[in-house]
Design a protein around this motif. Sequence first.
Motif, PDB file in Angstrom:
ATOM      1  N   ASN A 252       0.831  -1.192   0.000  1.00 11.89           N
ATOM      2  CA  ASN A 252       0.000   0.000   0.000  1.00 11.89           C
ATOM      3  C   ASN A 252       0.869   1.246   0.000  1.00 11.89           C
ATOM      4  OD1 ASN A 252       0.867   0.495   2.688  1.00 11.89           O
ATOM      5  ND2 ASN A 252      -0.740  -0.850   3.466  1.00 11.89           N
ATOM      6  N   ALA A 253       0.220   2.411  -0.012  1.00 11.75           N
ATOM      7  CA  ALA A 253       0.953   3.668  -0.149  1.00 11.75           C
ATOM      8  C   ALA A 253       1.904   3.887   1.020  1.00 11.75           C
ATOM      9  CB  ALA A 253      -0.038   4.829  -0.265  1.00 11.75           C
ATOM     10  N   ASP A 254       1.472   3.518   2.224  1.00 13.17           N
ATOM     11  CA  ASP A 254       2.350   3.708   3.376  1.00 13.17           C
ATOM     12  C   ASP A 254       3.609   2.859   3.251  1.00 13.17           C
ATOM     13  OD1 ASP A 254       0.600   5.497   4.455  1.00 13.17           O
ATOM     14  OD2 ASP A 254      -0.416   4.021   5.723  1.00 13.17           O
ATOM     15  N   ASP A 255       3.455   1.593   2.801  1.00 12.25           N
ATOM     16  CA  ASP A 255       4.617   0.729   2.628  1.00 12.25           C
ATOM     17  C   ASP A 255       5.591   1.337   1.624  1.00 12.25           C
ATOM     18  OD1 ASP A 255       3.629  -1.148   4.376  1.00 12.25           O
ATOM     19  OD2 ASP A 255       2.589  -2.266   2.819  1.00 12.25           O
ATOM     20  N   ALA A 256       5.072   1.772   0.482  1.00 17.30           N
ATOM     21  CA  ALA A 256       5.935   2.345  -0.550  1.00 17.30           C
ATOM     22  C   ALA A 256       6.654   3.572  -0.024  1.00 17.30           C
ATOM     23  CB  ALA A 256       5.100   2.693  -1.782  1.00 17.30           C
ATOM     24  N   ALA A 257       5.966   4.405   0.748  1.00 19.15           N
ATOM     25  CA  ALA A 257       6.577   5.634   1.237  1.00 19.15           C
ATOM     26  C   ALA A 257       7.654   5.356   2.277  1.00 19.15           C
ATOM     27  CB  ALA A 257       5.502   6.548   1.827  1.00 19.15           C
ATOM     28  N   ARG A 258       7.609   4.195   2.927  1.00 15.60           N
ATOM     29  CA  ARG A 258       8.574   3.894   3.988  1.00 15.60           C
ATOM     30  C   ARG A 258       9.892   3.357   3.453  1.00 15.60           C
ATOM     31  NH1 ARG A 258       5.459  -0.109   7.758  1.00 15.60           N
ATOM     32  NH2 ARG A 258       7.548  -0.309   8.668  1.00 15.60           N
ATOM     33  N   ILE A 259       9.967   3.038   2.174  1.00 21.04           N
ATOM     34  CA  ILE A 259      11.185   2.478   1.588  1.00 21.04           C
ATOM     35  C   ILE A 259      11.853   3.526   0.702  1.00 21.04           C
ATOM     36  CG2 ILE A 259      12.126   0.692   0.069  1.00 21.04           C
ATOM     37  CD1 ILE A 259       9.845  -1.119   0.912  1.00 21.04           C
ATOM     38  N   GLY A 260      13.139   3.761   0.950  1.00 19.81           N
ATOM     39  CA  GLY A 260      13.886   4.712   0.133  1.00 19.81           C
ATOM     40  C   GLY A 260      13.677   6.150   0.536  1.00 19.81           C
ATOM     41  N   THR A 261      13.533   6.410   1.826  1.00 25.50           N
ATOM     42  CA  THR A 261      13.292   7.781   2.283  1.00 25.50           C
ATOM     43  C   THR A 261      14.562   8.609   2.376  1.00 25.50           C
ATOM     44  OG1 THR A 261      13.472   7.105   4.610  1.00 25.50           O
ATOM     45  CG2 THR A 261      11.274   7.038   3.594  1.00 25.50           C
ATOM     46  N   THR A 262      15.736   7.959   2.317  1.00 25.46           N
ATOM     47  CA  THR A 262      17.002   8.682   2.435  1.00 25.46           C
ATOM     48  C   THR A 262      17.949   8.207   1.347  1.00 25.46           C
ATOM     49  OG1 THR A 262      18.089   7.073   3.898  1.00 25.46           O
ATOM     50  CG2 THR A 262      16.679   8.729   4.944  1.00 25.46           C
ATOM     51  N   LEU A 263      19.145   8.831   1.307  1.00 20.94           N
ATOM     52  CA  LEU A 263      20.193   8.443   0.367  1.00 20.94           C
ATOM     53  C   LEU A 263      21.131   7.409   0.970  1.00 20.94           C
ATOM     54  CD1 LEU A 263      21.090  11.967  -1.081  1.00 20.94           C
ATOM     55  CD2 LEU A 263      19.585  10.236  -2.051  1.00 20.94           C
ATOM     56  N   ALA A 269      17.805  -0.541   3.118  1.00 15.78           N
ATOM     57  CA  ALA A 269      17.707  -1.982   3.345  1.00 15.78           C
ATOM     58  C   ALA A 269      16.933  -2.284   4.625  1.00 15.78           C
ATOM     59  CB  ALA A 269      19.105  -2.586   3.417  1.00 15.78           C
ATOM     60  N   GLN A 270      17.188  -1.510   5.673  1.00 15.50           N
ATOM     61  CA  GLN A 270      16.472  -1.737   6.928  1.00 15.50           C
ATOM     62  C   GLN A 270      14.989  -1.402   6.776  1.00 15.50           C
ATOM     63  OE1 GLN A 270      17.921  -3.137   9.813  1.00 15.50           O
ATOM     64  NE2 GLN A 270      15.730  -3.391  10.177  1.00 15.50           N
ATOM     65  N   GLU A 271      14.682  -0.374   5.983  1.00 10.38           N
ATOM     66  CA  GLU A 271      13.281  -0.035   5.737  1.00 10.38           C
ATOM     67  C   GLU A 271      12.562  -1.175   5.021  1.00 10.38           C
ATOM     68  OE1 GLU A 271      13.934   4.826   5.384  1.00 10.38           O
ATOM     69  OE2 GLU A 271      13.918   3.556   3.601  1.00 10.38           O
ATOM     70  N   LEU A 272      13.255  -1.841   4.085  1.00 11.60           N
ATOM     71  CA  LEU A 272      12.670  -2.995   3.411  1.00 11.60           C
ATOM     72  C   LEU A 272      12.361  -4.102   4.413  1.00 11.60           C
ATOM     73  CD1 LEU A 272      11.910  -4.789   1.015  1.00 11.60           C
ATOM     74  CD2 LEU A 272      14.353  -5.260   0.697  1.00 11.60           C
ATOM     75  N   ALA A 273      13.315  -4.395   5.292  1.00  4.57           N
ATOM     76  CA  ALA A 273      13.097  -5.438   6.296  1.00  4.57           C
ATOM     77  C   ALA A 273      11.979  -5.060   7.262  1.00  4.57           C
ATOM     78  CB  ALA A 273      14.399  -5.699   7.060  1.00  4.57           C
ATOM     79  N   ASP A 274      11.912  -3.785   7.632  1.00  4.75           N
ATOM     80  CA  ASP A 274      10.884  -3.339   8.572  1.00  4.75           C
ATOM     81  C   ASP A 274       9.490  -3.418   7.962  1.00  4.75           C
ATOM     82  OD1 ASP A 274      12.863  -2.849  10.398  1.00  4.75           O
ATOM     83  OD2 ASP A 274      12.952  -0.685  10.029  1.00  4.75           O
ATOM     84  N   VAL A 275       9.374  -3.151   6.658  1.00 10.72           N
ATOM     85  CA  VAL A 275       8.078  -3.255   5.994  1.00 10.72           C
ATOM     86  C   VAL A 275       7.652  -4.719   5.893  1.00 10.72           C
ATOM     87  CG1 VAL A 275       6.922  -2.982   3.759  1.00 10.72           C
ATOM     88  CG2 VAL A 275       8.238  -1.091   4.720  1.00 10.72           C
ATOM     89  N   ALA A 276       8.600  -5.618   5.647  1.00 14.76           N
ATOM     90  CA  ALA A 276       8.279  -7.030   5.445  1.00 14.76           C
ATOM     91  C   ALA A 276       7.892  -7.737   6.738  1.00 14.76           C
ATOM     92  CB  ALA A 276       9.459  -7.743   4.798  1.00 14.76           C
ATOM     93  N   VAL A 277       8.457  -7.330   7.870  1.00  6.36           N
ATOM     94  CA  VAL A 277       8.209  -8.003   9.147  1.00  6.36           C
ATOM     95  C   VAL A 277       7.483  -7.035  10.069  1.00  6.36           C
ATOM     96  CG1 VAL A 277       9.304  -9.097  11.153  1.00  6.36           C
ATOM     97  CG2 VAL A 277      10.300  -9.384   8.860  1.00  6.36           C
ATOM     98  N   PRO A 278       6.352  -7.428  10.633  1.00 11.86           N
ATOM     99  CA  PRO A 278       5.726  -8.765  10.591  1.00 11.86           C
ATOM    100  C   PRO A 278       4.637  -8.904   9.524  1.00 11.86           C
ATOM    101  CG  PRO A 278       4.686  -7.462  12.276  1.00 11.86           C
ATOM    102  CD  PRO A 278       5.709  -6.565  11.635  1.00 11.86           C
ATOM    103  N   ARG A 279       4.439  -7.890   8.691  1.00 13.24           N
ATOM    104  CA  ARG A 279       3.300  -7.910   7.770  1.00 13.24           C
ATOM    105  C   ARG A 279       3.369  -9.078   6.797  1.00 13.24           C
ATOM    106  NH1 ARG A 279       2.497  -4.672   2.654  1.00 13.24           N
ATOM    107  NH2 ARG A 279       0.305  -4.981   2.149  1.00 13.24           N
ATOM    108  N   LEU A 280       4.562  -9.372   6.306  1.00 14.07           N
ATOM    109  CA  LEU A 280       4.708 -10.409   5.288  1.00 14.07           C
ATOM    110  C   LEU A 280       5.429 -11.642   5.822  1.00 14.07           C
ATOM    111  CD1 LEU A 280       4.476 -11.226   2.270  1.00 14.07           C
ATOM    112  CD2 LEU A 280       6.678 -10.088   1.915  1.00 14.07           C
TER     113      LEU A 280
END
Length: 809
Positions: A252-263, A269-280
């Motif tokens: 969803n939009a919140d997930d997409a916005a949480r990944i790649g917020t910085t340079l 990478a940590q944002e990707l892991a945080d989005v995946a756990v525990p949701r996925l």
Amino acid sequence: MERVPTSPGERPEDTDASHGSAYTATATVNEQGIVTEWSEGARRLLGYAASELVGQPAAGLLFDGAGDPLRVPADQQRWSGIAALRHKDGRRLERRLLAHRWTSTSGTKRWFVVSAVAGEPRPPGDAPLEEWAFSQSPSFLAIFGEDLRLVLANAGMKRALSLEEAEMRGLRLPEIAPDPVSDETERMMRRVLETGEPQYVDAFIRPTGSGRGWATSLAPLRDPAGRVRAVCLTAQDRTGVEGDRDQPLLPNADDAARIGTTLDSGRTAQELADVAVPRLADFAVVDLLEPLPRRDEPSSGPVTGPVTVRRTAVRSVLVGSPESRVAVGQTAVYPALSPPVGCLVAGRGALYGASDPAIVRWVAEDPRGAAWIHESGTHSMMVVPLSADGFVLGVAVFCRHRRREPFQPKDLWLAEELTARAAVSINSAPRHLREHTSTMTLQRSLLPHKLPDQTALEIATRYLPAGGEAGVGGDWFDVIPLSGARVALVVGDVVGHGIRASATMGRLRTAVRTLADVDLPPDELLTHLDDLVIRLSAEESDPGGAGEAAGGIGTTCLYVVYDPVTRRCTVARAGHPPPVVVSPEGSVYLLDVPAGPPLGLGGLPFETIEVELPEWSILALYTDGLLQARDHDIDEALDNMFTALARPASTLDTVCDRILTAMLTHPPDDDVALLVARTRALHADKVVVWDVPPDPSVVGQARRDATEQLTAWGLDDAAFVTELVVSELVTNAIRYGEPPIQLRLIHENTTLICEVSDSSNTAPHMRRARIFDEGGRGLLLVAQLAQRWGTRQTPSGKTIWAEQSLVGY
């Protein structure tokens, strides 16, 4: 004997009777070159039975003594190429072989050799598989050309929109399905063509009259030369997904916005892991290749194992992430035939169960590194490579050990979507970081490094670049000493971000300094600056540009001149926020300055106001980035600024810090330039004025008056030079100017300023007298004796001035 698993679908019962079907020939060869295993597929290919070859040298299968393709360096784990093979009947067969070096649990090395054998050619008229896949896919598929008009549409799209391809071909998406989301999708397609990077639209495309919707992915289609020639649109039907108790199909939009917020690659990478756990997943790790490939270097080719990675992110539903035996920041090695390496080689993700042969082999080959799989109770795993723009960056592993249901294909699709977004950000981060650093360096070099010495104002400044992906913009400030102890304050804001905005800012700042040096009034200065921006926009006009205003059109500027002798402040602005004034008693208000148009529009006038400010008043000049915070409106922002300015403070640095703290709770969305000044005054004991009659006989009296004043100020050592300057300037005013004439001396710390004013608008100019000329040397003499000299126009005429340094007297 341990057997290397043969290819899926190969069955011993396959015989020559089924020669029309595709099959795989496999063989195993030990390190000494002896055939140890021979499949039925190999028999079908070369005619030899297993009993004829097992235990024999593999070199005998090569035609005419050709070189052994397996004689490769010991550290090479894979070989691929064309080999000339000898059929049992003597025929020469050229086949492409793929050989993997495989190590058993006992440490024995051997080669696993495979060759795919195609089946009978398709009968004429049969549709290729690619065409079948495109036309029969349940997904919504379409191809749009470089002009963003539809080229192909599959049956899914035709069914969804109730339109035939002939009805849609040649139309743009907003013309096919009028909807704001279609406009956004087309904008993202244009970005795909420009950047070559996939894009994702986390929204529905809703055809007219339909309650169904599709979430969309956009991918570039490249020609053999690598040029993006079209965009492939893929959409998944999301109708009813929200009500499904299983995991949703799309982020969803919140997930997409949480990944790649910085340079920061590690943060992404940590944002990707945080989005995946525990949701996925119950556990996730993200490992990046060590070293990470660089965009400015050619690709090193296909990934080969074993692969060294750096653990970059970990997340688990269990406290402390006990599943990960490798800490973040440490390196790990994946064996050549492990699922992570296999997915890196294949370039796509895969699903595994704990009992899958690939997982069993991984645990057997790397008992220490893979022991966590069984120890944690992991029963389902997804492995997804991180790749973007042709670069393989690393791998993400997602596991379930608390939830009982295994991963499904839709979970893999979701994981690939999230991972792709992270990969694009990680791949772009070094380039963005280099661009950000270069722009920041340029911006810092163009801003004042040190504020000039002057006594009219006490000054403090701050500059904050924009946070997030916006990058450094073109905000600037400047402090410019003027003649007569006056000071100009400038704050400006160039539209856009990046190097172009910073470079434009540098050009405009230089122009302002040049115009200020000739003492133009604020409104005239802005008019000349407006003309410059119009010329720049004409020079830099780029119809295919990135959308930034050419040459800085829309730039705003605030120009303030303060005179400490009269305590008067002259202000003009071009579309810029007005300054804030704080009186010595503590009242705070906006200075009512006519707005004026932004620079680059042309044809509209700029207006000037003049106000008298008591000594110790505070002026606050700023750019609009300070007012445009995400969490409050402009009125609230101004209230916060007024409150911060109203509080007494011992230093202006404290005032700046209070303003920024009160108004910015997070990195600003736009650049912020802030300049705070406290006024000072030059009182009567530092300034003296004489009226001078238009009579040459009074020049001597003017010299005597100046000498007596220098004695009163304790500056007798400066009398000789001052007499010469006063004599020349007064004589010029009497001879060439018009009455009334005034002589003014200003003692400003280490500077003595001599000014002669008259009512003529004719400015003098310096020339070099010829040998026999009796005059023409006056201004040349003044220029040699004074530190600076010049002329400025006044509402009633002109003033000629000369500054003399008192250092050393």
